[in-house]
Enzyme design. Structure first.
Site, PDB file in Angstrom:
ATOM      1  N   GLU A 274       0.506   5.211  -1.822  1.00  0.00           N
ATOM      2  CA  GLU A 274       0.342   6.392  -1.178  1.00  0.00           C
ATOM      3  C   GLU A 274       1.409   7.636  -1.465  1.00  0.00           C
ATOM      4  O   GLU A 274       1.318   8.799  -1.833  1.00  0.00           O
ATOM      5  CB  GLU A 274       0.292   6.322   0.367  1.00  0.00           C
ATOM      6  CG  GLU A 274      -0.925   5.427   1.153  1.00  0.00           C
ATOM      7  CD  GLU A 274      -0.606   5.479   2.199  1.00  0.00           C
ATOM      8  OE1 GLU A 274      -1.675   6.191   3.118  1.00  0.00           O
ATOM      9  OE2 GLU A 274       0.340   4.974   2.793  1.00  0.00           O
ATOM     10  N   ILE A 275       2.504   7.093  -1.289  1.00  0.00           N
ATOM     11  CA  ILE A 275       3.767   7.946  -1.313  1.00  0.00           C
ATOM     12  C   ILE A 275       4.044   8.526  -2.760  1.00  0.00           C
ATOM     13  O   ILE A 275       4.090   9.770  -2.939  1.00  0.00           O
ATOM     14  CB  ILE A 275       5.043   7.137  -1.188  1.00  0.00           C
ATOM     15  CG1 ILE A 275       5.282   6.821   0.209  1.00  0.00           C
ATOM     16  CG2 ILE A 275       6.453   7.827  -1.511  1.00  0.00           C
ATOM     17  CD1 ILE A 275       6.146   5.689   0.705  1.00  0.00           C
TER      18      ILE A 275
ATOM     19  N   VAL B 194       0.921  -1.161  -0.144  1.00  0.00           N
ATOM     20  CA  VAL B 194      -0.074   0.068   0.063  1.00  0.00           C
ATOM     21  C   VAL B 194       0.765   1.351  -0.075  1.00  0.00           C
ATOM     22  O   VAL B 194       0.519   2.170  -0.666  1.00  0.00           O
ATOM     23  CB  VAL B 194      -1.164   0.155   1.379  1.00  0.00           C
ATOM     24  CG1 VAL B 194      -1.689   1.343   1.363  1.00  0.00           C
ATOM     25  CG2 VAL B 194      -1.945  -1.210   1.056  1.00  0.00           C
ATOM     26  N   CYS B 195       2.108   1.270   0.638  1.00  0.00           N
ATOM     27  CA  CYS B 195       2.778   2.406   0.948  1.00  0.00           C
ATOM     28  C   CYS B 195       3.316   3.200  -0.522  1.00  0.00           C
ATOM     29  O   CYS B 195       3.131   4.118  -0.389  1.00  0.00           O
ATOM     30  CB  CYS B 195       4.036   1.906   1.634  1.00  0.00           C
ATOM     31  SG  CYS B 195       3.471   1.633   3.223  1.00  0.00           S
ATOM     32  N   PRO B 196       3.598   2.267  -1.232  1.00  0.00           N
ATOM     33  CA  PRO B 196       4.135   3.014  -2.750  1.00  0.00           C
ATOM     34  C   PRO B 196       2.972   3.773  -3.247  1.00  0.00           C
ATOM     35  O   PRO B 196       3.151   4.783  -4.076  1.00  0.00           O
ATOM     36  CB  PRO B 196       4.833   1.763  -3.433  1.00  0.00           C
ATOM     37  CG  PRO B 196       4.295   0.710  -3.011  1.00  0.00           C
ATOM     38  CD  PRO B 196       3.987   0.733  -1.321  1.00  0.00           C
TER      39      PRO B 196
END
Length: 193
Positions: free
Chosen positions: A50-51, A46-48
């Site tokens: 958002e970033i 999920v993090c990439p």
């Protein structure tokens, strides 16, 4: 315990910015709005999303006078390696704001979002020019942030600070606001119900 209405915990830490190692000191952003967000780990799922979504819209933050800072408990070396990996392979590519390395986990601990396993919760903070936290959203690791909602919240916070009026649910720029007075607030309710 919420940090809203309290001074944001200050920190100085190593980061990656423009594919270079640098140092970031929160105090150096005093006088500016800051959107500080924490994400669990580099090289995850999920993090990439958002970033990169935040990076792709960093111009909209800048238009509002807001500096963006991302933080995880990974090292600066991990951040750099992730930025060097193409987006098509789950990497970040070039990011338009610093990614801070909270390798000691002190920043995450100071913000109250460090999990027992050593990674941070997914958390978003909007800090005003005086260094006071005005917005805090902490949520489960499995769902990503909504950049539109963060920008809407910044618009509302800045409007309220500038005009002294308050923003109703779902407010966006140009919509009616409420004068925080028993008598004068009735005008809003009369026009919007």
């Amino acid at each position: 315990m919420s940090l809203v209405s309290k001074q944001a915990p200050v920190f100085s830490a190593e980061a990656v910015s423009n594919m270079e190692f640098t140092k970031v000191n929160l105090e150096s952003y005093r006088g500016k709005w800051v959107m500080l967000f924490f994400y669990p780990l580099d090289f995850t799922f999920v993090c990439p999303t958002e970033i990169t979504a935040i990076s792709d819209r960093v111009g909209e933050f800048k238009q509002r006078g807001v500096e963006v800072l991302g933080v995880s408990t990974d090292s600066k070396f991990s951040h750099l390696a992730w930025e060097q990996q193409p987006r098509s392979e789950g990497g970040l590519g070039k990011i338009e704001y610093p990614l801070i390395a909270d390798f000691t986990k002190q920043i995450s601990s100071d913000y109250g979002i460090l999990l027992p396993g050593g990674m941070a919760l997914r958390a978003t903070y909007i800090i005003d020019p005086e260094g006071v936290v005005q917005f805090e959203l902490v949520h489960d690791l499995g769902i990503g942030r909504n950049v539109d909602e963060i920008l809407r919240s910044i618009d509302a916070l800045q409007y309220t600070k500038k005009h002294g009026e308050v923003c109703p649910a779902g407010w966006t720029p140009g919509k009616d606001t409420i004068v925080p007075d028993v008598s004068r607030s009735k005008e809003f309710f009369k026009n919007n119900n």
